[in-house]
Write a protein that holds these residues in place. Structure first.
Motif, PDB file in Angstrom:
ATOM      1  N   ASP A 278       0.828  -1.212   0.000  1.00 31.02           N
ATOM      2  CA  ASP A 278       0.000   0.000   0.000  1.00 31.02           C
ATOM      3  C   ASP A 278       0.861   1.259   0.000  1.00 31.02           C
ATOM      4  O   ASP A 278       0.556   2.244  -0.682  1.00 31.02           O
ATOM      5  CB  ASP A 278      -0.930   0.006   1.218  1.00 31.02           C
ATOM      6  N   MET A 279       1.949   1.237   0.777  1.00 35.73           N
ATOM      7  CA  MET A 279       2.853   2.396   0.801  1.00 35.73           C
ATOM      8  C   MET A 279       3.523   2.584  -0.562  1.00 35.73           C
ATOM      9  O   MET A 279       3.707   3.712  -1.030  1.00 35.73           O
ATOM     10  CB  MET A 279       3.921   2.214   1.878  1.00 35.73           C
ATOM     11  N   ALA A 280       3.904   1.479  -1.187  1.00 33.96           N
ATOM     12  CA  ALA A 280       4.511   1.552  -2.525  1.00 33.96           C
ATOM     13  C   ALA A 280       3.517   2.129  -3.526  1.00 33.96           C
ATOM     14  O   ALA A 280       3.896   2.901  -4.421  1.00 33.96           O
ATOM     15  CB  ALA A 280       4.973   0.161  -2.962  1.00 33.96           C
ATOM     16  N   LEU A 281       2.243   1.772  -3.383  1.00 33.71           N
ATOM     17  CA  LEU A 281       1.194   2.329  -4.236  1.00 33.71           C
ATOM     18  C   LEU A 281       1.111   3.849  -4.041  1.00 33.71           C
ATOM     19  O   LEU A 281       1.098   4.610  -5.016  1.00 33.71           O
ATOM     20  CB  LEU A 281      -0.147   1.664  -3.899  1.00 33.71           C
ATOM     21  N   ASP A 282       1.068   4.297  -2.777  1.00 32.04           N
ATOM     22  CA  ASP A 282       0.999   5.735  -2.490  1.00 32.04           C
ATOM     23  C   ASP A 282       2.179   6.483  -3.102  1.00 32.04           C
ATOM     24  O   ASP A 282       2.014   7.518  -3.745  1.00 32.04           O
ATOM     25  CB  ASP A 282       1.000   5.983  -0.968  1.00 32.04           C
ATOM     26  N   ALA A 283       3.374   5.934  -2.881  1.00 32.47           N
ATOM     27  CA  ALA A 283       4.586   6.594  -3.382  1.00 32.47           C
ATOM     28  C   ALA A 283       4.577   6.653  -4.911  1.00 32.47           C
ATOM     29  O   ALA A 283       4.915   7.682  -5.512  1.00 32.47           O
ATOM     30  CB  ALA A 283       5.828   5.870  -2.876  1.00 32.47           C
ATOM     31  N   SER A 284       4.186   5.566  -5.545  1.00 32.21           N
ATOM     32  CA  SER A 284       4.163   5.516  -7.014  1.00 32.21           C
ATOM     33  C   SER A 284       3.183   6.549  -7.578  1.00 32.21           C
ATOM     34  O   SER A 284       3.472   7.213  -8.586  1.00 32.21           O
ATOM     35  CB  SER A 284       3.778   4.116  -7.490  1.00 32.21           C
ATOM     36  N   VAL A 285       2.024   6.693  -6.931  1.00 35.43           N
ATOM     37  CA  VAL A 285       1.032   7.672  -7.389  1.00 35.43           C
ATOM     38  C   VAL A 285       1.597   9.088  -7.265  1.00 35.43           C
ATOM     39  O   VAL A 285       1.496   9.904  -8.183  1.00 35.43           O
ATOM     40  CB  VAL A 285      -0.289   7.527  -6.596  1.00 35.43           C
ATOM     41  N   HIS A 286       2.204   9.395  -6.114  1.00 36.20           N
ATOM     42  CA  HIS A 286       2.748  10.740  -5.901  1.00 36.20           C
ATOM     43  C   HIS A 286       3.893  11.059  -6.874  1.00 36.20           C
ATOM     44  O   HIS A 286       4.096  12.214  -7.241  1.00 36.20           O
ATOM     45  CB  HIS A 286       3.231  10.898  -4.458  1.00 36.20           C
ATOM     46  N   LEU A 287       4.614  10.038  -7.282  1.00 41.77           N
ATOM     47  CA  LEU A 287       5.733  10.246  -8.203  1.00 41.77           C
ATOM     48  C   LEU A 287       5.314  10.150  -9.673  1.00 41.77           C
ATOM     49  O   LEU A 287       6.131  10.379 -10.567  1.00 41.77           O
ATOM     50  CB  LEU A 287       6.837   9.211  -7.910  1.00 41.77           C
ATOM     51  N   GLY A 288       4.050   9.781  -9.910  1.00 37.96           N
ATOM     52  CA  GLY A 288       3.578   9.656 -11.287  1.00 37.96           C
ATOM     53  C   GLY A 288       4.081   8.406 -11.993  1.00 37.96           C
ATOM     54  O   GLY A 288       4.112   8.358 -13.223  1.00 37.96           O
ATOM     55  N   HIS A 289       4.459   7.384 -11.221  1.00 38.16           N
ATOM     56  CA  HIS A 289       4.901   6.112 -11.801  1.00 38.16           C
ATOM     57  C   HIS A 289       3.660   5.220 -11.969  1.00 38.16           C
ATOM     58  O   HIS A 289       3.401   4.316 -11.174  1.00 38.16           O
ATOM     59  CB  HIS A 289       5.936   5.433 -10.898  1.00 38.16           C
TER      60      HIS A 289
END
Length: 400
Positions: free
Chosen positions: A299-310
Motif C-alpha cells: 500500500d505504501m509503494a502504491l501511495d509513493a508511485s502515485v505521488h511520483l507519477g509512476h
C-alpha cells in the motif's frame, strides 16, 4: 440529523494545506473557497479572536473543538442545545486513565482555558451559569471530546478535521460492525452494511480494523478505555492469515514499518518507493500477499508511485492488494470500495479499459451501500463506468 461541532480543517497534508484559503486575521483557519469561508464566519468569528490572541501558538484540534462546543452552549441556536446536552450521557473516563494521559489532558485543559479567556474573560462564571454540570470543568470536557470525537474525512477517506456528533458517539464498537459511518461534507451518515434484525444493536468500528487482535485491543484500551470482547477478538479471526509466512521474514518488514511511515509522513516519496521496492523484492514469494506487513508495504509503494507519477508501478501494486482486501473486508466497507475505485482510475488512465470497468463495477457494489446513491463519490463512480462503456463501444465500432 445530529447537530455537529467541528473544526474546519486539520493541517495533516501540507500539499492540500497550500491550496486552501487562509483566514486573513488569525492565519490558522483554512477553507476550500470563499463561499465556505463566508458560511463559516458566524462560527469562526469568536474562534478567530481566540486564535489571534494566542499567536504564535496554535491550539490542537481537540482544544478548538472543545471551545466551539462551549461557544455553541453559551449561545445555542435553535435545535442545537438539546443535542449538545446529550454530552451528559458520555463518559470522560478520567478515573480509568493513566497518570501520564491525565497529565497530557491537563495541559490541553490549561490551553483551553487560556484560549477561551481571549473571548470570555469571565470564563469561570459563564461556564458555571451556562453549561451542563459535566461540561463546566475544562479537564472533564477535554476528556469527553477526545474520547468521543470523530475524524472527519472526505469521500475518499482522507482526513480533513475532527467533529463531535453526540448521539452517534453513543453507538458501541464491534471489530466487525453492522454499520459504517461516512461523511458528505460535515454531514455524518450511518449506513447498514449487513441485514439487521429487529432490536439488534447497531454497532460501528471506532478504529481501522485491518490489524491484529492484540493491536486492535491495545488501541481501544488506550484510546477508549475498554477491552474489546467482540466475536472477532475472542476468536482472533484472521490473525493467522495476517501473520502467514515465515516469521523471520515478516519480522523484517514489521521492524522496517516505523521508518517507512516516517518517510510517508514527511512526503519523502523517492526514499519511500526505494525502501518498499527493496523490501518487497527481498521477501519475494517467501511471504504471501495476505501477510499484513507485506500488504502495508505494498500500500505504501502504491501511495509513493502515485505521488511520483509512476503509473505502471502504481497499478501493479494496487492490483496486488485487491484480492487481499476482499478477504479482509467480507462485508461492504468504505476502505475496500475506495481502494477498488483508486485502482480502477489507474487502470482507466493507462487505457486498460476492460479491467477498469470490471474494477469500477466491483467498487460500485460496495460504494452504493457504504456511501449511498446520493453521495458524490457514487455519482463519480457511475460517470467513470459510463466513460469506460463508451470507450469500449468506440473501440468495438472502430475494429469492425
Amino acid at each position: 440529523m445530529d447537530f455537529e461541532i467541528r473544526c474546519c480543517v486539520s493541517a495533516r497534508d501540507e500539499r492540500r494545506r497550500e491550496t486552501l484559503l487562509r483566514c486573513s486575521q488569525c492565519k490558522t483557519a483554512r477553507y476550500c473557497n470563499i463561499t465556505c469561508q463566508k458560511q463559516a464566519w458566524s462560527v469562526h468569528k469568536r474562534e478567530c479572536k481566540c486564535l489571534r490572541g494566542l499567536l504564535p501558538r496554535v491550539p490542537t484540534d481537540s482544544v478548538r473543538l472543545a471551545a466551539r462546543l462551549i461557544f455553541a452552549l453559551f449561545s445555542p441556536s435553535k435545535g442545537s442545545s438539546k443535542e449538545l446536552y446529550t454530552l451528559e450521557e458520555h463518559e470522560s473516563h478520567l478515573t480509568s486513565m493513566s497518570e501520564q494521559k491525565k497529565q497530557g489532558l491537563s495541559q490541553l485543559a490549561s490551553m483551553l482555558e487560556l484560549y477561551l479567556r481571549q473571548e470570555a474573560p469571565d470564563l469561570a462564571q459563564e461556564m458555571t451559569s451556562s453549561l451542563p454540570p459535566s461540561c463546566r470543568e475544562p479537564l472533564s470536557l477535554i476528556a469527553k471530546v477526545t474520547c468521543n470525537c470523530f475524524t472527519v474525512s472526505d469521500g475518499e477517506l482522507q482526513e480533513i478535521g475532527v467533529g463531535l456528533y453526540p448521539s452517534l458517539s453513543l453507538l458501541n464498537h464491534d471489530c466487525r460492525p453492522n454499520c459504517v459511518m461516512v461523511f458528505e461534507g460535515t454531514k455524518l451518515q450511518l449506513r447498514a452494511v449487513r441485514d439487521i434484525k429487529p432490536e439488534e444493536e447497531l454497532t460501528i468500528s471506532y478504529i481501522e480494523t485491518l490489524s491484529l487482535t492484540e493491536d486492535r485491543q491495545r488501541q481501544l484500551e488506550e484510546q477508549y478505555h475498554f477491552t474489546c470482547h467482540c466475536q472477532r477478538c475472542d476468536s482472533q479471526d484472521k490473525d493467522g492469515l495476517m501473520l502467514s509466512g515465515e516469521e523471520a521474514t515478516w519480522r523484517l518488514l514489521k521492524e522496517a514499518l516505523p521508518r517507512l511511515e516516517e518517510q510517508k509522513a514527511e512526503s519523502r516519496w523517492e526514499a519511500l518507493i526505494k525502501s518498499c521496492s527493496h523490501f518487497l523484492s527481498t521477501v519475494g514469494d517467501d511471504l504471501p500477499d495476505e501477510n499484513l506487513y507485506k500488504l502495508r508495504l505494498t500500500d505504501m509503494a502504491l501511495d509513493a508511485s502515485v505521488h511520483l507519477g509512476h503509473w505502471e508501478e502504481a497499478v501493479r501494486y494496487g492490483e496486488k492488494t485487491l484480492p487481499v482486501y476482499r478477504q479482509y473486508y467480507p462485508d461492504p466497507h468504505p476502505v475496500h470500495g475506495v481502494q477498488l475505485m483508486r485502482v480502477g482510475k489507474l487502470q482507466h488512465y493507462l487505457e486498460h479499459i476492460a479491467d477498469a470497468l470490471d474494477t469500477f463495477k466491483q467498487a460500485f457494489q460496495i460504494i452504493k451501500l457504504t456511501h449511498g446513491d446520493d453521495h458524490p463519490l457514487t455519482a463519480d463512480l457511475l460517470m467513470k463506468m459510463e466513460e469506460c462503456r463508451s470507450e469500449l463501444d468506440q473501440k468495438s465500432s472502430s475494429s469492425h
